[in-house]
Design a protein around this motif. Structure first.
Motif, PDB file in Angstrom:
ATOM      1  N   UNK A 101       0.845  -1.184   0.000  1.00  0.00           N
ATOM      2  CA  UNK A 101       0.000   0.000   0.000  1.00  0.00           C
ATOM      3  C   UNK A 101       0.881   1.236   0.000  1.00  0.00           C
ATOM      4  N   UNK A 102       0.496   2.228  -0.761  1.00  0.00           N
ATOM      5  CA  UNK A 102       1.243   3.479  -0.824  1.00  0.00           C
ATOM      6  C   UNK A 102       1.135   4.197   0.518  1.00  0.00           C
ATOM      7  N   UNK A 103       2.266   4.430   1.159  1.00  0.00           N
ATOM      8  CA  UNK A 103       2.242   5.094   2.461  1.00  0.00           C
ATOM      9  C   UNK A 103       2.131   6.604   2.325  1.00  0.00           C
ATOM     10  N   UNK A 104       2.233   7.128   1.112  1.00  0.00           N
ATOM     11  CA  UNK A 104       2.153   8.568   0.924  1.00  0.00           C
ATOM     12  C   UNK A 104       0.716   9.070   0.845  1.00  0.00           C
ATOM     13  N   UNK A 105      -0.169   8.255   0.314  1.00  0.00           N
ATOM     14  CA  UNK A 105      -1.559   8.670   0.173  1.00  0.00           C
ATOM     15  C   UNK A 105      -2.481   7.676   0.874  1.00  0.00           C
ATOM     16  N   UNK A 106      -3.452   8.204   1.565  1.00  0.00           N
ATOM     17  CA  UNK A 106      -4.436   7.352   2.221  1.00  0.00           C
ATOM     18  C   UNK A 106      -5.455   6.911   1.177  1.00  0.00           C
ATOM     19  N   UNK A 107      -5.704   5.619   1.095  1.00  0.00           N
ATOM     20  CA  UNK A 107      -6.686   5.065   0.167  1.00  0.00           C
ATOM     21  C   UNK A 107      -8.073   5.232   0.796  1.00  0.00           C
ATOM     22  N   UNK A 108      -8.709   6.353   0.484  1.00  0.00           N
ATOM     23  CA  UNK A 108      -9.998   6.689   1.089  1.00  0.00           C
ATOM     24  C   UNK A 108     -11.086   5.679   0.720  1.00  0.00           C
ATOM     25  N   UNK A 109     -11.088   5.244  -0.502  1.00  0.00           N
ATOM     26  CA  UNK A 109     -12.106   4.288  -0.933  1.00  0.00           C
ATOM     27  C   UNK A 109     -11.999   2.996  -0.133  1.00  0.00           C
ATOM     28  N   UNK A 110     -10.792   2.482  -0.013  1.00  0.00           N
ATOM     29  CA  UNK A 110     -10.594   1.249   0.760  1.00  0.00           C
ATOM     30  C   UNK A 110     -10.959   1.466   2.221  1.00  0.00           C
ATOM     31  N   UNK A 111     -10.611   2.628   2.772  1.00  0.00           N
ATOM     32  CA  UNK A 111     -10.937   2.908   4.167  1.00  0.00           C
ATOM     33  C   UNK A 111     -12.441   2.908   4.392  1.00  0.00           C
ATOM     34  N   UNK A 112     -13.197   3.568   3.497  1.00  0.00           N
ATOM     35  CA  UNK A 112     -14.651   3.601   3.665  1.00  0.00           C
ATOM     36  C   UNK A 112     -15.253   2.211   3.497  1.00  0.00           C
ATOM     37  N   UNK A 113     -14.717   1.408   2.584  1.00  0.00           N
ATOM     38  CA  UNK A 113     -15.199   0.038   2.421  1.00  0.00           C
ATOM     39  C   UNK A 113     -14.986  -0.760   3.694  1.00  0.00           C
ATOM     40  N   UNK A 114     -13.818  -0.627   4.290  1.00  0.00           N
ATOM     41  CA  UNK A 114     -13.507  -1.343   5.531  1.00  0.00           C
ATOM     42  C   UNK A 114     -14.431  -0.886   6.654  1.00  0.00           C
ATOM     43  N   UNK A 115     -14.639   0.420   6.791  1.00  0.00           N
ATOM     44  CA  UNK A 115     -15.513   0.933   7.844  1.00  0.00           C
ATOM     45  C   UNK A 115     -16.932   0.403   7.680  1.00  0.00           C
ATOM     46  N   UNK A 116     -17.450   0.420   6.468  1.00  0.00           N
ATOM     47  CA  UNK A 116     -18.813  -0.087   6.228  1.00  0.00           C
ATOM     48  C   UNK A 116     -18.909  -1.587   6.509  1.00  0.00           C
ATOM     49  N   UNK A 131     -34.478   3.902  23.125  1.00  0.00           N
ATOM     50  CA  UNK A 131     -33.977   4.323  21.819  1.00  0.00           C
ATOM     51  C   UNK A 131     -32.459   4.330  21.846  1.00  0.00           C
ATOM     52  N   UNK A 132     -31.865   3.749  20.832  1.00  0.00           N
ATOM     53  CA  UNK A 132     -30.413   3.699  20.688  1.00  0.00           C
ATOM     54  C   UNK A 132     -30.015   4.710  19.621  1.00  0.00           C
ATOM     55  N   UNK A 133     -29.122   5.600  19.977  1.00  0.00           N
ATOM     56  CA  UNK A 133     -28.580   6.562  19.007  1.00  0.00           C
ATOM     57  C   UNK A 133     -27.231   7.013  19.537  1.00  0.00           C
ATOM     58  N   UNK A 134     -26.163   6.489  18.948  1.00  0.00           N
ATOM     59  CA  UNK A 134     -24.842   6.827  19.473  1.00  0.00           C
ATOM     60  C   UNK A 134     -23.783   6.823  18.383  1.00  0.00           C
ATOM     61  N   UNK A 135     -22.723   7.556  18.663  1.00  0.00           N
ATOM     62  CA  UNK A 135     -21.574   7.593  17.765  1.00  0.00           C
ATOM     63  C   UNK A 135     -20.712   6.381  18.086  1.00  0.00           C
ATOM     64  N   UNK A 136     -20.490   5.545  17.084  1.00  0.00           N
ATOM     65  CA  UNK A 136     -19.643   4.373  17.245  1.00  0.00           C
ATOM     66  C   UNK A 136     -18.191   4.748  16.943  1.00  0.00           C
ATOM     67  N   UNK A 137     -17.983   5.518  15.892  1.00  0.00           N
ATOM     68  CA  UNK A 137     -16.624   5.922  15.532  1.00  0.00           C
ATOM     69  C   UNK A 137     -16.650   7.240  14.770  1.00  0.00           C
ATOM     70  N   UNK A 138     -15.589   8.019  14.966  1.00  0.00           N
ATOM     71  CA  UNK A 138     -15.392   9.256  14.214  1.00  0.00           C
ATOM     72  C   UNK A 138     -13.942   9.243  13.758  1.00  0.00           C
ATOM     73  N   UNK A 139     -13.768   9.298  12.461  1.00  0.00           N
ATOM     74  CA  UNK A 139     -12.441   9.248  11.847  1.00  0.00           C
ATOM     75  C   UNK A 139     -12.283  10.478  10.965  1.00  0.00           C
ATOM     76  N   UNK A 140     -11.087  11.018  10.952  1.00  0.00           N
ATOM     77  CA  UNK A 140     -10.794  12.167  10.105  1.00  0.00           C
ATOM     78  C   UNK A 140      -9.451  11.915   9.418  1.00  0.00           C
ATOM     79  N   UNK A 141      -9.350  12.303   8.172  1.00  0.00           N
ATOM     80  CA  UNK A 141      -8.052  12.287   7.514  1.00  0.00           C
ATOM     81  C   UNK A 141      -7.507  13.701   7.605  1.00  0.00           C
ATOM     82  N   UNK A 142      -6.361  13.796   8.276  1.00  0.00           N
ATOM     83  CA  UNK A 142      -5.734  15.097   8.515  1.00  0.00           C
ATOM     84  C   UNK A 142      -4.236  14.941   8.293  1.00  0.00           C
TER      85      UNK A 142
END
Length: 110
Positions: free
Chosen positions: A1-16, A52-63
């Motif tokens: 995996x390229x360490x210079x750029x974050x693969x956003x598509x792969x990250x979102x697939x993994x999160x989902x 009622x269940x409503x909660x944040x499970x995870x919050x991720x940011x690319x910075x």
């Protein structure tokens, strides 16, 4: 995996993919991904009996080309999900940990 750029598509697939496994049958996984601002939030919503269940499970940011995990309410850990998918610990910052504690982890400090 390229360490210079974050693969956003792969990250979102993994999160989902991994978040759907994580949720209880009475919950539904909601994904709020803001690709322009690189914000990725996973929510749980549903009912358990009369509660009622409503909660944040995870919050991720690319910075600064790092994956900052700002909130992680999973048992397994979002960082583990990402590492299993091929991301490197040096690409991940545990933003929910104080900066003074980050050097004692295997992950990036900033």
């Amino acid at each position: 995996m390229d360490t210079k750029l974050i693969d956003r598509q792969r990250m979102t697939e993994v999160l989902r993919e991994r978040a759907r496994i994580y949720f209880l049958p009475e919950e539904r996984a909601l994904f709020a991904f803001d690709l322009e601002q690189d914000q990725y939030v996973i929510l749980a919503e549903g009912w358990k009996n009369l509660k009622h269940i409503h909660s944040v499970i995870a919050h991720i940011e690319i910075r600064d080309n790092k994956i900052w995990i700002l909130r992680d309410n999973t048992q397994e850990s979002v960082a583990t999900w990402l590492i299993d998918a091929g991301f490197l610990p040096k690409q991940i910052v545990l933003g929910f940990k104080h900066a003074s504690l980050r050097p004692y982890t295997e992950f990036a400090t900033v």
